[in-house]
Design a protein around this motif. Sequence first.
Motif, PDB file in Angstrom:
ATOM      1  N   HIS A   1      59.188  33.806   3.570  1.00 16.64           N
ATOM      2  CA  HIS A   1      60.134  34.439   3.007  1.00 16.64           C
ATOM      3  C   HIS A   1      59.679  35.186   1.837  1.00 16.64           C
ATOM      4  CE1 HIS A   1      64.064  35.828   1.325  1.00 16.64           C
ATOM      5  NE2 HIS A   1      63.484  35.356   0.134  1.00 16.64           N
TER       6      HIS A   1
ATOM      7  N   ASP B   1      60.869  37.700  -1.373  1.00 20.07           N
ATOM      8  CA  ASP B   1      61.885  38.033  -2.330  1.00 20.07           C
ATOM      9  C   ASP B   1      61.624  39.711  -2.399  1.00 20.07           C
ATOM     10  OD1 ASP B   1      63.444  35.824  -2.631  1.00 20.07           O
ATOM     11  OD2 ASP B   1      62.491  35.330  -4.533  1.00 20.07           O
TER      12      ASP B   1
ATOM     13  N   ILE C   1      54.650  37.604  -3.597  1.00 18.29           N
ATOM     14  CA  ILE C   1      54.827  35.917  -3.767  1.00 18.29           C
ATOM     15  C   ILE C   1      55.701  35.681  -2.527  1.00 18.29           C
ATOM     16  CG2 ILE C   1      55.654  34.163  -5.086  1.00 18.29           C
ATOM     17  CD1 ILE C   1      53.321  35.949  -6.461  1.00 18.29           C
TER      18      ILE C   1
ATOM     19  N   LYS D   1      57.284  32.258   0.009  1.00 13.07           N
ATOM     20  CA  LYS D   1      57.781  30.955   0.392  1.00 13.07           C
ATOM     21  C   LYS D   1      57.871  30.553   1.638  1.00 13.07           C
ATOM     22  CE  LYS D   1      60.680  27.661  -1.768  1.00 13.07           C
ATOM     23  NZ  LYS D   1      61.958  27.329  -2.679  1.00 13.07           N
ATOM     24  N   ASN D   2      57.238  29.363   1.870  1.00 12.74           N
ATOM     25  CA  ASN D   2      57.656  28.845   3.115  1.00 12.74           C
ATOM     26  C   ASN D   2      59.049  28.113   3.069  1.00 12.74           C
ATOM     27  OD1 ASN D   2      57.625  27.609   5.847  1.00 12.74           O
ATOM     28  ND2 ASN D   2      55.756  26.288   5.387  1.00 12.74           N
ATOM     29  N   THR D   3      59.944  28.719   3.822  1.00 12.42           N
ATOM     30  CA  THR D   3      61.239  28.200   3.801  1.00 12.42           C
ATOM     31  C   THR D   3      61.747  27.421   5.253  1.00 12.42           C
ATOM     32  OG1 THR D   3      62.117  30.339   4.828  1.00 12.42           O
ATOM     33  CG2 THR D   3      62.264  29.959   2.176  1.00 12.42           C
TER      34      THR D   3
ATOM     35  N   ILE E   1      50.416  26.387   3.668  1.00 11.98           N
ATOM     36  CA  ILE E   1      51.427  26.284   3.028  1.00 11.98           C
ATOM     37  C   ILE E   1      52.511  25.328   3.327  1.00 11.98           C
ATOM     38  CG2 ILE E   1      53.184  27.833   1.845  1.00 11.98           C
ATOM     39  CD1 ILE E   1      50.394  28.422   1.030  1.00 11.98           C
TER      40      ILE E   1
ATOM     41  N   LYS F   1      56.126  23.098   3.641  1.00 11.90           N
ATOM     42  CA  LYS F   1      57.606  23.417   3.367  1.00 11.90           C
ATOM     43  C   LYS F   1      57.843  23.449   1.737  1.00 11.90           C
ATOM     44  CE  LYS F   1      62.200  21.342   3.874  1.00 11.90           C
ATOM     45  NZ  LYS F   1      62.850  20.398   4.652  1.00 11.90           N
ATOM     46  N   GLY F   2      58.374  24.664   1.226  1.00 11.98           N
ATOM     47  CA  GLY F   2      58.786  24.711   0.116  1.00 11.98           C
ATOM     48  C   GLY F   2      57.681  25.180  -0.920  1.00 11.98           C
ATOM     49  N   GLU F   3      56.664  25.239  -0.542  1.00  5.79           N
ATOM     50  CA  GLU F   3      55.423  25.787  -1.291  1.00  5.79           C
ATOM     51  C   GLU F   3      55.368  27.407  -1.218  1.00  5.79           C
ATOM     52  OE1 GLU F   3      52.295  22.067  -1.027  1.00  5.79           O
ATOM     53  OE2 GLU F   3      52.001  23.818   0.135  1.00  5.79           O
ATOM     54  N   THR F   4      54.578  27.940  -2.229  1.00  2.00           N
ATOM     55  CA  THR F   4      54.497  29.411  -2.483  1.00  2.00           C
ATOM     56  C   THR F   4      53.131  29.632  -2.129  1.00  2.00           C
ATOM     57  OG1 THR F   4      54.341  29.471  -4.591  1.00  2.00           O
ATOM     58  CG2 THR F   4      56.509  29.553  -3.865  1.00  2.00           C
TER      59      THR F   4
END
Length: 125
Positions: A25, A27, A49, A51-53, A79, A81-84
Amino acid sequence: MRKLFLIGLLGFSMVARSETPAHIHFDIKKHDFGNIDSKVIDTLSFDFIFKNTGDSTLFLQKVDVSCGCTKPEWTKKPIKKGETGVVKISFNSKTIKGKFLKSIFVKSNADNHIELLKIEGEVIN
C-alpha cells in the motif's frame, strides 16, 4: 452431536489460521516535481513509502521505469506485516526538456502484483 461439534471447531480453527497474502500500500502514488531549472538542479529524487498491509511477508521483485532518465532503488529485504519500505526514484532533468510524466512499475509477490507510480513536472531550462 459431539462429532459435529469437533468437526465445526476444527473448521473454524482452519479459517482463523488462514493468512491473507501480502498487500503493498502506497499513500502517495504520484509526485509532482513542479518547475525544474536544469541549470540549477540536474538530479531530483523522491521516496515513495509503502507498507505491507497483508499478513504474509512482502518481497519486492523488481522496479521498472519507463525512461532512462529515472533510476529506481528499493527496499530489498523482506517486509513483514505492518512494516514499511521505500521505492526511491532519482530523475535526471538534463535529458528532458518541457513537461514530463514518467511511470514506475513496482512488481512484488503481493496480491496486487504490480503497482503503478508516477512522477511529473516541467523542465524549464
